[in-house]
Scaffold this motif. Structure first.
Motif, PDB file in Angstrom:
ATOM      1  N   GLU A  73      -9.613   1.028   0.186  1.00  0.00           N
ATOM      2  CA  GLU A  73      -8.706   1.991  -0.450  1.00  0.00           C
ATOM      3  C   GLU A  73      -9.373   2.621  -1.660  1.00  0.00           C
ATOM      4  N   MET A 128      -9.107  12.028  -0.585  1.00  0.00           N
ATOM      5  CA  MET A 128      -9.573  10.648  -0.426  1.00  0.00           C
ATOM      6  C   MET A 128     -10.342  10.547   0.892  1.00  0.00           C
ATOM      7  N   ARG A 160      -0.348  15.924  -0.527  1.00  0.00           N
ATOM      8  CA  ARG A 160       0.282  14.614  -0.538  1.00  0.00           C
ATOM      9  C   ARG A 160       1.811  14.646  -0.575  1.00  0.00           C
ATOM     10  N   THR A 168      -0.123   9.909   0.562  1.00  0.00           N
ATOM     11  CA  THR A 168      -0.020   9.799  -0.895  1.00  0.00           C
ATOM     12  C   THR A 168      -1.142   8.937  -1.450  1.00  0.00           C
ATOM     13  N   THR A 169      -1.427   7.860  -0.758  1.00  0.00           N
ATOM     14  CA  THR A 169      -2.594   7.017  -1.045  1.00  0.00           C
ATOM     15  C   THR A 169      -3.213   6.638   0.300  1.00  0.00           C
ATOM     16  N   ALA A 221       1.496   1.787  -4.236  1.00  0.00           N
ATOM     17  CA  ALA A 221       0.294   1.415  -4.983  1.00  0.00           C
ATOM     18  C   ALA A 221       0.487   1.557  -6.487  1.00  0.00           C
ATOM     19  N   ARG A 222       1.183   2.598  -6.918  1.00  0.00           N
ATOM     20  CA  ARG A 222       1.392   2.794  -8.374  1.00  0.00           C
ATOM     21  C   ARG A 222       2.200   1.643  -8.951  1.00  0.00           C
ATOM     22  N   GLU A 261       0.813  -1.217   0.000  1.00  0.00           N
ATOM     23  CA  GLU A 261       0.000   0.000   0.000  1.00  0.00           C
ATOM     24  C   GLU A 261       0.851   1.274   0.000  1.00  0.00           C
ATOM     25  N   ASN A 279      -6.440  15.453  -4.874  1.00  0.00           N
ATOM     26  CA  ASN A 279      -6.289  14.051  -4.472  1.00  0.00           C
ATOM     27  C   ASN A 279      -6.947  13.767  -3.121  1.00  0.00           C
ATOM     28  N   LEU A 297      -2.531   7.926  -9.210  1.00  0.00           N
ATOM     29  CA  LEU A 297      -1.749   7.103  -8.301  1.00  0.00           C
ATOM     30  C   LEU A 297      -0.285   7.524  -8.285  1.00  0.00           C
ATOM     31  N   MET A 346      -9.338   5.508  -4.813  1.00  0.00           N
ATOM     32  CA  MET A 346      -8.333   6.009  -5.737  1.00  0.00           C
ATOM     33  C   MET A 346      -8.174   7.533  -5.625  1.00  0.00           C
ATOM     34  N   PRO A 347      -6.945   8.024  -5.500  1.00  0.00           N
ATOM     35  CA  PRO A 347      -6.752   9.474  -5.572  1.00  0.00           C
ATOM     36  C   PRO A 347      -7.066   9.967  -6.981  1.00  0.00           C
TER      37      PRO A 347
END
Length: 522
Positions: free
Chosen positions: A387, A301, A460, A491-492, A110-111, A107, A299, A122, A389-390
């Motif tokens: 989770e 979330m 982020r 970031t995510t 993720a990208r 995690e 972004n 991502l 998605m941004p």
């Protein structure tokens, strides 16, 4: 409590006293750093908390007007976004449920693991699980997380027993009463949980970890902390070189003052933190402070959420005992054969009768709604935490005309589900219903996402300045002595509840700030 002059430019100013800000204050003061901690709200205590969900919302929540836009149902049902973000000493640690889970290795990247996903923005974190593990361990010990450090788990209430029964019948293996920052036995001068069932209304036993009565009093005891309550920071100030010099804030009477600072750290949550940066625009930073990338506010979330409730054959009385009494983690892994990237947790959740009436099916009325509400005593309930998605256009911006009491634009929160979020939620709804069906449910109800959830992103963390707002230490790419210390630096979002990670990041950041100050780099 220490006191510092407004002209004292040797202090670290921290904006916000919740999981990030309160922890950062404690960690810095233990290292001998002088800190002025600003909190926009007042101060409560276990003996002033109220075990009434509507009254508690009025006591703890950030009630200033906000606007919701976008494709999410919240924009229709709750356009003024009454998010359960707190305006009180301790921030949302006065209100949170206590779930404390570490991110999984994939995690943080993720990208790399999910690949390019159409419409998703991502990005890999510039840190990984191996680097974070010692800070997670310190956070778990600090917070007293159950099932770590020899601390036993909490007992399971009826809501958990229904979940466990159904989950094990359909083959789930990782089902337990969770890793919770709620004392299962007395620890750290805090009592053990008495299963009062009002975790969201503030823990009257002090069993649940909160910076209100854990980190902040310890920081005060060092003689290096001044806590200023009812003091809302309006702007971050800077000099001609672009270095932060302090903050402009309004006191309880609305009078404005400037507090000088050596370092400024912002921990106001993922809505108010970007709002503060955007409201700090100047001729040098016309698009907002620390926003050369254009990523401030983007972004946003909030986790892929929703709830499944079930009418069982016999009374459950889910409101009794710990609010978030148990968890299923079998779906938290990444397996794109399910039709989506990332994973989700299923966590028990109970709502009081008034909140259930508001959220079961917002806007619904009539015989069918009444029939569902009449099953309340037999209801069991779970919450989906997945989770999301941004996306660049899921963001916080400033309203063009609506202003707050201090004359500053209020935030606009725009959000639309990504197709990955929709697919994940549909899968979770089906699995949640299967759990309850296996336990003998008479009927199951899909409940849409609440207006309040985990607010993440908007400032982020990124390796490259053009991709985000802060570096691997939470320091803004543009302003060398300005830090972000809350969940907005994520970031995510991962599949896990975020507070443990916010605390771990704050512990790590405090060491970096203190060391940089001692070397004369800040």
């Amino acid at each position: 409590m220490a006191t510092f002059e407004l002209t004292d430019d040797t202090v670290v100013v921290i904006v916000g006293s919740g999981a990030g800000g309160g922890t950062l204050a404690h960690e810095l003061t233990e290292r001998g750093v002088d800190v002025v901690l600003f909190e926009a709200g007042g101060k409560q205590a276990p003996n002033t908390f109220v075990n009434d969900e509507w009254e508690s919302f009025g006591q703890l929540a950030w009630l200033d007007n906000r606007h919701a836009t976008g494709g999410w149902r919240v924009a229709t049902d709750f356009p003024n976004l009454p998010a359960w973000i707190c305006k009180t000493v301790g921030g949302s640690t006065t209100h949170w449920a206590g779930a404390s889970l570490r991110f999984q290795e994939h995690e943080f990247k993720a990208r790399d693991h999910y690949g390019a996903i159409d419409g998703a923005n991502l990005l890999d974190w510039p840190i990984d699980l191996a680097e974070m593990e010692p800070f997670y361990a310190r956070a778990e010990d600090k917070m007293g997380v159950t099932r770590t450090n020899g601390i036993p788990g909490l007992p399971g209430n009826n809501n958990f027993k229904v979940l466990y029964n159904g989950a094990t019948r359909i083959g789930y293996k990782t089902v337990h009463t969770g890793r919770m920052a709620i004392n299962s036995r007395p620890r750290d001068d805090r009592a053990s949980c008495q299963q009062l069932g009002f975790c969201f209304q503030g823990c009257k036993m002090g069993a649940k970890w909160s910076t209100l009565y854990s980190e902040i009093p310890k920081a005060m005891a060092t003689g290096h902390l001044e806590l200023r309550t009812d003091s809302q920071v309006l702007q971050i100030l800077h000099d001609s070189s672009g270095k932060a010099t302090g903050v402009l804030y309004a006191d309880a009477a609305g009078n404005q003052h400037e507090q000088r600072a050596r370092v400024v750290a912002v921990a106001g949550n993922s809505i108010e933190s970007p709002r503060l940066l955007l409201n700090s625009a100047s001729s040098m930073f016309p698009d907002g402070l620390a926003n050369s990338s254009g990523q401030v506010g983007r972004n946003y979330m909030r986790h892929t959420t929703g709830s499944v409730y079930a009418a069982m054959p016999e009374p459950v009385r889910m409101w009794r005992g710990t609010t978030m009494a148990g968890i299923i983690q079998d779906e938290a892994h990444h397996d794109d054969s399910r039709g989506f990237a990332g994973g989700y947790e299923l966590e028990t959740l109970s709502l009081g009768l008034p909140f259930m009436a508001a959220f079961l099916d917002p806007g619904a009325w009539g015989p069918d709604f009444a029939r569902k509400m009449e099953t309340y005593e037999t209801m069991a309930g779970m919450w989906i935490v997945g989770e999301d998605m941004p996306q660049a256009d899921n963001r916080v911006t400033l309203h063009g005309t609506d202003k707050d009491a201090h004359g500053l634009p209020v935030p606009v929160v725009a959000f639309t589900d990504h197709p990955n979020d929709v697919a994940m939620r549909e899968h979770a709804y089906k699995q949640g219903a299967a759990v309850y069906d296996a336990a003998g449910a008479k009927e199951t109800f899909r409940v849409p996402p609440y207006p309040s959830t985990h607010n993440l992103g908007t400032n982020r963390m990124s390796e490259r300045p053009e991709d985000g707002v802060v570096n691997r230490w939470g320091r803004t790419h543009d302003v060398p002595n300005l830090f972000i210390s809350d969940g907005s630096q994520f970031t995510t979002g991962a599949a896990e509840n975020p507070t443990l990670t916010i605390v771990a990041l704050a512990i790590r950041q405090a060491g970096h700030i203190a060391d940089s100050m001692s070397r004369g780099e800040l």
